[in-house]
Design a protein around this motif. Structure first.
Motif, PDB file in Angstrom:
ATOM      1  N   THR A   1    -106.137  28.942  58.507  1.00 28.87           N
ATOM      2  CA  THR A   1    -106.183  30.305  57.983  1.00 28.87           C
ATOM      3  C   THR A   1    -104.815  30.927  57.716  1.00 28.87           C
ATOM      4  N   ALA A   2    -103.776  30.523  58.418  1.00 28.34           N
ATOM      5  CA  ALA A   2    -102.459  31.142  58.222  1.00 28.34           C
ATOM      6  C   ALA A   2    -101.927  30.954  56.803  1.00 28.34           C
ATOM      7  N   PRO A   3    -101.972  29.765  56.212  1.00 30.35           N
ATOM      8  CA  PRO A   3    -101.489  29.639  54.830  1.00 30.35           C
ATOM      9  C   PRO A   3    -102.337  30.406  53.820  1.00 30.35           C
ATOM     10  N   VAL A   4    -103.644  30.475  54.061  1.00 31.82           N
ATOM     11  CA  VAL A   4    -104.522  31.219  53.158  1.00 31.82           C
ATOM     12  C   VAL A   4    -104.187  32.708  53.215  1.00 31.82           C
ATOM     13  N   ALA A   5    -103.988  33.230  54.420  1.00 34.46           N
ATOM     14  CA  ALA A   5    -103.630  34.645  54.570  1.00 34.46           C
ATOM     15  C   ALA A   5    -102.281  34.937  53.922  1.00 34.46           C
ATOM     16  N   ALA A   6    -101.317  34.056  54.092  1.00 37.24           N
ATOM     17  CA  ALA A   6     -99.999  34.253  53.473  1.00 37.24           C
ATOM     18  C   ALA A   6    -100.108  34.240  51.952  1.00 37.24           C
ATOM     19  N   ASN A   7    -100.930  33.372  51.409  1.00 37.42           N
ATOM     20  CA  ASN A   7    -101.133  33.318  49.968  1.00 37.42           C
ATOM     21  C   ASN A   7    -101.734  34.620  49.460  1.00 37.42           C
ATOM     22  N   MET A   8    -102.705  35.159  50.180  1.00 34.31           N
ATOM     23  CA  MET A   8    -103.328  36.411  49.768  1.00 34.31           C
ATOM     24  C   MET A   8    -102.347  37.585  49.848  1.00 34.31           C
ATOM     25  N   ILE A   9    -101.525  37.608  50.881  1.00 35.48           N
ATOM     26  CA  ILE A   9    -100.521  38.671  51.009  1.00 35.48           C
ATOM     27  C   ILE A   9     -99.497  38.570  49.882  1.00 35.48           C
ATOM     28  N   ALA A  10     -99.072  37.347  49.561  1.00 34.96           N
ATOM     29  CA  ALA A  10     -98.109  37.164  48.468  1.00 34.96           C
ATOM     30  C   ALA A  10     -98.713  37.586  47.128  1.00 34.96           C
ATOM     31  N   LYS A  11     -99.978  37.255  46.896  1.00 31.09           N
ATOM     32  CA  LYS A  11    -100.628  37.672  45.647  1.00 31.09           C
ATOM     33  C   LYS A  11    -100.735  39.185  45.560  1.00 31.09           C
ATOM     34  N   THR A  12    -101.054  39.824  46.676  1.00 29.43           N
ATOM     35  CA  THR A  12    -101.138  41.281  46.694  1.00 29.43           C
ATOM     36  C   THR A  12     -99.782  41.900  46.387  1.00 29.43           C
ATOM     37  N   ALA A  13     -98.735  41.395  47.006  1.00 26.77           N
ATOM     38  CA  ALA A  13     -97.388  41.910  46.746  1.00 26.77           C
ATOM     39  C   ALA A  13     -97.001  41.677  45.289  1.00 26.77           C
ATOM     40  N   LEU A  14     -97.392  40.558  44.747  1.00 31.98           N
ATOM     41  CA  LEU A  14     -97.091  40.248  43.353  1.00 31.98           C
ATOM     42  C   LEU A  14     -97.791  41.219  42.411  1.00 31.98           C
ATOM     43  N   HIS A  15     -99.057  41.515  42.662  1.00 34.14           N
ATOM     44  CA  HIS A  15     -99.808  42.403  41.786  1.00 34.14           C
ATOM     45  C   HIS A  15     -99.434  43.875  41.972  1.00 34.14           C
TER      46      HIS A  15
END
Length: 124
Positions: A80-94
């Motif tokens: 779950t840690a890499p998935v959560a980091a990916n979602m946080i990065a996508k949110t910051a990107l958008h």
């Protein structure tokens, strides 16, 4: 409890504590959100894994059989840690959070942000 098990547990706890400390320090110290994601997803995950390995060894010795709970928690965290980091990065990107000026390939951020969903093949 045998001395060698106590030594293994102590070493595992110390390694886990060092990685948790490094991860916590990195979370505070790193300058932007894109860099801050590395700290909790890598160092802290490894630190929690060290603590859970120590707990697994201790509980296995107490029960007299292999302790599965800590292994399942570790697998859950590692997934779950890499998935959560990916979602946080996508949110910051958008939300268009700016990276540092020295970040390379910043022009790709616009390309990724404006990317459209892949088209589904039409059914014939």
């Amino acid at each position: 409890m045998p001395l060698y098990l106590e030594i293994i547990i102590c070493i595992s706890l110390l390694i886990g504590a060092v990685f948790l400390l490094i991860g916590s320090y990195g979370l505070i110290r790193l300058p932007d959100i894109y860099m801050r994601l590395h700290s909790p997803t890598k160092a802290s995950t490894l630190g929690i894994t060290g603590v859970l390995v120590a707990s697994m060894i201790f509980q296995s010795h107490l029960k007299g059989s292999f302790s599965v709970q800590e292994l399942l928690i570790t697998l859950f965290l590692l997934i779950t840690a890499p998935v959560a980091a990916n979602m946080i990065a996508k949110t910051a990107l958008h939300y268009r959070k700016k990276p540092l000026e020295r970040t390379q390939n910043q022009e790709l951020m616009e390309t990724i942000r404006d990317r459209e969903e892949p088209q589904k093949p039409s059914e014939s």
